[in-house]
Structures are given as structure tokens and as C-alpha cells.
Design an enzyme around this catalytic site. Structure first.
Site, short mmCIF file in Angstrom:
data_model
loop_
_atom_site.label_atom_id
_atom_site.label_comp_id
_atom_site.label_asym_id
_atom_site.label_seq_id
_atom_site.Cartn_x
_atom_site.Cartn_y
_atom_site.Cartn_z
CD GLU A 1 -35.10 41.09 25.99
OE1 GLU A 1 -35.18 42.17 25.87
OE2 GLU A 1 -34.32 40.16 26.69
CB SER B 1 -32.94 43.42 28.94
OG SER B 1 -31.85 43.42 27.92
NE ARG C 1 -33.36 39.78 22.17
CZ ARG C 1 -33.02 39.38 21.15
NH1 ARG C 1 -33.78 38.56 20.37
NH2 ARG C 1 -31.85 39.61 21.27
C1 LIG Z 1 -26.91 39.38 32.82
C2 LIG Z 1 -27.86 38.45 31.84
C3 LIG Z 1 -27.56 39.18 30.80
C4 LIG Z 1 -28.47 38.46 29.08
N1 LIG Z 1 -28.08 38.45 28.25
C5 LIG Z 1 -28.78 38.11 27.22
C6 LIG Z 1 -29.37 38.43 25.89
O1 LIG Z 1 -28.13 39.30 25.44
N2 LIG Z 1 -29.70 37.78 24.93
C7 LIG Z 1 -31.07 37.68 25.83
O2 LIG Z 1 -32.20 37.01 24.66
N3 LIG Z 1 -31.52 37.35 26.76
C8 LIG Z 1 -29.79 37.57 27.85
N4 LIG Z 1 -30.37 37.74 29.23
C9 LIG Z 1 -31.83 37.42 29.42
C10 LIG Z 1 -31.78 35.01 29.58
O3 LIG Z 1 -30.51 34.88 29.87
C11 LIG Z 1 -32.40 34.89 28.74
O4 LIG Z 1 -34.51 35.48 28.19
C12 LIG Z 1 -32.71 33.20 28.44
O5 LIG Z 1 -32.64 32.41 27.39
C13 LIG Z 1 -33.40 32.49 29.45
O6 LIG Z 1 -33.45 31.39 29.83
P1 LIG Z 1 -33.66 30.56 31.37
O7 LIG Z 1 -33.71 29.21 30.82
O8 LIG Z 1 -32.78 31.32 32.29
O9 LIG Z 1 -35.79 31.64 31.47
P2 LIG Z 1 -36.64 31.03 32.30
O10 LIG Z 1 -36.01 32.87 33.11
O11 LIG Z 1 -36.26 30.35 33.66
O12 LIG Z 1 -37.37 31.26 32.00
C14 LIG Z 1 -38.00 32.49 30.77
C15 LIG Z 1 -39.17 31.72 30.17
O13 LIG Z 1 -38.90 30.74 29.32
C16 LIG Z 1 -40.03 29.63 30.18
N5 LIG Z 1 -39.25 28.47 29.79
C17 LIG Z 1 -38.17 28.34 29.87
N6 LIG Z 1 -37.93 26.70 29.84
C18 LIG Z 1 -38.77 26.16 29.64
C19 LIG Z 1 -39.05 25.16 28.86
N7 LIG Z 1 -38.14 23.99 28.73
N8 LIG Z 1 -39.92 25.00 28.12
C20 LIG Z 1 -40.91 25.81 27.88
N9 LIG Z 1 -40.68 26.72 29.04
C21 LIG Z 1 -39.35 27.11 29.47
C22 LIG Z 1 -40.40 30.24 31.38
O14 LIG Z 1 -41.72 29.53 32.29
C23 LIG Z 1 -40.93 31.76 31.13
O15 LIG Z 1 -42.03 31.45 30.39
C24 LIG Z 1 -29.61 38.12 29.91
C25 LIG Z 1 -29.65 37.33 31.48
C26 LIG Z 1 -29.16 37.57 32.46
C27 LIG Z 1 -29.07 37.14 34.41
#
Ligand SMILES: Cc1cc2nc3c(=O)[nH]c(=O)nc-3n(C[C@H](O)[C@H](O)[C@H](O)COP(=O)(O)OP(=O)(O)OC[C@H]3O[C@@H](n4cnc5c(N)ncnc54)[C@H](O)[C@@H]3O)c2cc1C
Length: 285
Positions: free
Chosen positions: A272, A201, A152
Site C-alpha cells: 500500500e 498500513s 487505495r
Molecule cells: C499512523 C498512520 C495511520 C494511517 N492510517 C491510514 C488509514 O487508516 N487509511 C489510509 O488510507 N491511510 C492511512 N495511512 C497512510 C497515509 O496517511 C495516507 O495514505 C495519506 O493519504 C497519505 O497522505 P500524505 O500527504 O502523507 O502523502 P505522502 O505519503 O506524502 O505521499 C503519498 C503519495 O501521494 C502522492 N501525493 C501526495 N500529495 C500529492 C499531491 N498534492 N499531488 C499529487 N500527488 C501527491 C505522493 O507523490 C505519493 O506518491 C496511515 C499512515 C500512518 C502513518
């Protein structure tokens, strides 16, 4: 454009960005970065807590070409803004396996790279071949090792924008992929509050026999509520928006959870979820 970022986070909280930009090409990202103002990217906002009073940065939401997906044999080229669910659908249809784990991660490719998202034994670092990053200092293509991907974590910082990633998958029968995804989704539904607004998480699992969720459950925190935010009665490592939650409510719950885990187990839980906009948790000591 001053739009509340609550529209861009799965918890549904967060104030406005200094400016919200929606670049559709790499050239547009580069032009924004040339302004030399602080930037951050928001993907699906599924791992993000944004300050209630907003973010003093240009916030980028990648669209157009930057969210497209191309398949070339077993190689997948996906824009940083492509949603995991859409990528999974495309590769399943094409008979490419290895990305099934991402059915549980409701984010984008960029967000998955940023924190090396993973679930059920799979994670981004295992399927990524290389990642294209753009920053004010230049950019280029990087391997997962060069980006420091570990549990992570990546070494990426705000100002470095993941515009594209190449994934290497393996041929697999679409029916098998579908069955695996169905099974993983069923497991997820049984254990987690999938029908509530959360950000996944809250804390990383500590080096302890108890997971973060089990530890917080043992601290009696299931259902604990502050303002509109509540520790999920189903899984204690999730915070739900129980109605009108603010980021401050979620942060107060996180601070309380860390305090109790430290008192009861001597463990310092690390969050996280990403915090954006000058917000932080109070120190434990
Ligand atoms: C119901 C639920 C279940 C989940 N289960 C899991 C799981 O099992 N495993 C897991 O790992 N995660 C899980 N997550 C967390 C989340 O989905 C992941 O961390 C996911 O990868 C975040 O992606 P995002 O596009 O939503 O990023 P965001 O939440 O929009 O951003 C997260 C970070 O990434 C950065 N970021 C996003 N896109 C870019 C880009 N293109 N370039 C540079 N930086 C960027 C942002 O600036 C921020 O710092 C879960 C979330 C939810 C709501």
C-alpha cells in the site's frame, strides 16, 4: 536545495531530492512543470518510502495558498497541501460532517486523493466532488470517477499535481462529530502503534479471509526486526522505526513478509505504501 527527505516522511527515512521546491501558488507549480524535468510531490510523507540514496526528481512540497482551506456552505475547497487534521478541525467547527474518517489518516488532501485514503467505512472518493490537477500536459478539474478512484488507488501518476480539491459534506452537530472522532481515535489507539514512527498500513488487504495484518501475525512476524526497522509487535501490518532505520531495512522486512505470506498462504501481498526513488521489492517467483 539538498535536504534529506527523511525530514518529510513519517518513518523518518529517505535521502535527498535532486531539488526540493516549495511552491505556494498554482502559477509556481506550473512554472516548475514547464521545466519538463521529472517531478514528484511529497505531502505529509505518511505513506511514503523514499530511497536511501535519494530521488532524482524535483520534489514538490505544497505550501501557502496550496495548503489553504475555504468553506462555502457545505462545500469545502482545500489545497492539495492542506493537512487532513486541519481540514477536519475547520469542518467540525463549522458543523460539517462526513470527513470524520480522516481523523485516522495523518496525511494531506493531495495524498488522500492519490491513494483514495480511507478508514472506518469512509474514503475520499465518497466526499470528493472534483479535484484540480496540474501537469506539464495541461490539467483541469476531474471527478473521482475520472481519476479512477477505487480501493487505495487512483490513476494519478508522478507529474500530475493535485493542487486543490472540492469536498461536499453534510451539516452535522459539532459535538456529534467530536464524539465520533474521539471514538475512532480510541479504536485506532487500541489496535495500532500510534505512538511509533510508521507509514501506516504496509500492504493492502488481500482477497482472503485473513487481513494482511492477521496473515503476517500468523506467519510469526510480529516483532521481527531487520536493522532499525521492526514489524510492529502491536499490529503486524505496520513497520516501525525502532531506531536508526533506513529505507533498505523496511524494504528487506517487506520482502521477507511477502515471501512468508506467499509460502504459507499462496497470497501475493501488494504494498500500500508508495515507493519513491527507483526502489522496488524483489519478485516472488
Ligand atoms: C499512523 C498512520 C495511520 C494511517 N492510517 C491510514 C488509514 O487508516 N487509511 C489510509 O488510507 N491511510 C492511512 N495511512 C497512510 C497515509 O496517511 C495516507 O495514505 C495519506 O493519504 C497519505 O497522505 P500524505 O500527504 O502523507 O502523502 P505522502 O505519503 O506524502 O505521499 C503519498 C503519495 O501521494 C502522492 N501525493 C501526495 N500529495 C500529492 C499531491 N498534492 N499531488 C499529487 N500527488 C501527491 C505522493 O507523490 C505519493 O506518491 C496511515 C499512515 C500512518 C502513518
Amino acid at each position: 536545495m539538498t535536504v534529506a527527505l527523511s525530514r518529510y516522511t513519517t518513518l523518518g527515512t529517505g535521502g535527498p531530492a535532486r531539488e526540493l521546491a516549495q511552491p505556494t501558488t498554482v502559477a509556481e507549480v506550473e512554472a516548475l512543470l514547464r521545466r519538463r524535468e521529472p517531478v514528484a510531490v511529497v505531502g505529509l510523507g505518511s505513506n511514503l518510502l523514499v530511497a536511501d540514496d535519494g530521488v532524482d526528481r524535483i520534489v514538490l512540497h505544497l505550501e501557502g495558498e496550496l495548503s489553504q482551506i475555504e468553506l462555502d456552505g457545505t462545500t469545502v475547497r482545500a489545497g492539495g497541501g492542506a493537512a487532513n487534521a486541519v481540514v477536519l478541525h475547520r469542518v467540525r467547527t463549522a458543523g460539517l460532517g462526513g470527513f470524520e474518517f480522516a481523523c485516522a489518516i495523518p496525511g494531506t488532501i493531495g495524498g488522500g486523493v492519490w491513494m483514495n485514503g480511507g478508514a472506518y467505512g469512509g474514503e475520499f472518493s465518497r466526499v470528493l466532488q472534483r479535484v484540480r490537477v496540474v501537469s506539464a500536459a495541461g490539467g483541469g478539474w476531474f471527478t473521482p470517477a475520472e481519476l479512477g478512484l477505487s480501493y487505495r488507488h487512483s490513476d494519478l501518476r508522478h507529474g500530475q499535481v493535485v493542487v486543490e480539491a472540492e469536498l461536499r459534506l453534510e451539516p452535522r452537530d459539532p459535538a456529534e462529530i467530536k464524539a465520533t472522532v474521539r471514538e475512532l481515535n480510541a479504536q485506532r489507539k487500541a489496535a495500532q502503534p500510534t505512538n511509533r514512527r510508521t507509514f501506516g498500513s504496509v500492504f493492502k488487504n488481500p482477497e482472503h479471509e485473513l487481513s494482511a495484518g492477521r496473515m503476517l501475525e500468523a506467519c510469526g512476524l510480529k516483532g521481527h526486526r531487520i536493522g532499525g526497522a521492526q514489524i510492529s509487535p502491536k499490529h503486524a501490518n505496520f513497520i516501525e522505526n525502532a531506531g536508526g532505520a533506513r529505507t533498505a531495512d523496511a524494504l528487506a522486512l517487506m520482502a521477507e513478509a511477502r515471501r512468508r505470506a506467499f509460502e504459507q498462504y499462496g497470497v501475493e501481498l501488494r504494498h500500500e505504501v508508495e515507493l519513491l526513488g527507483g526502489i522496488e521489492l524483489p519478485p516472488l517467483r
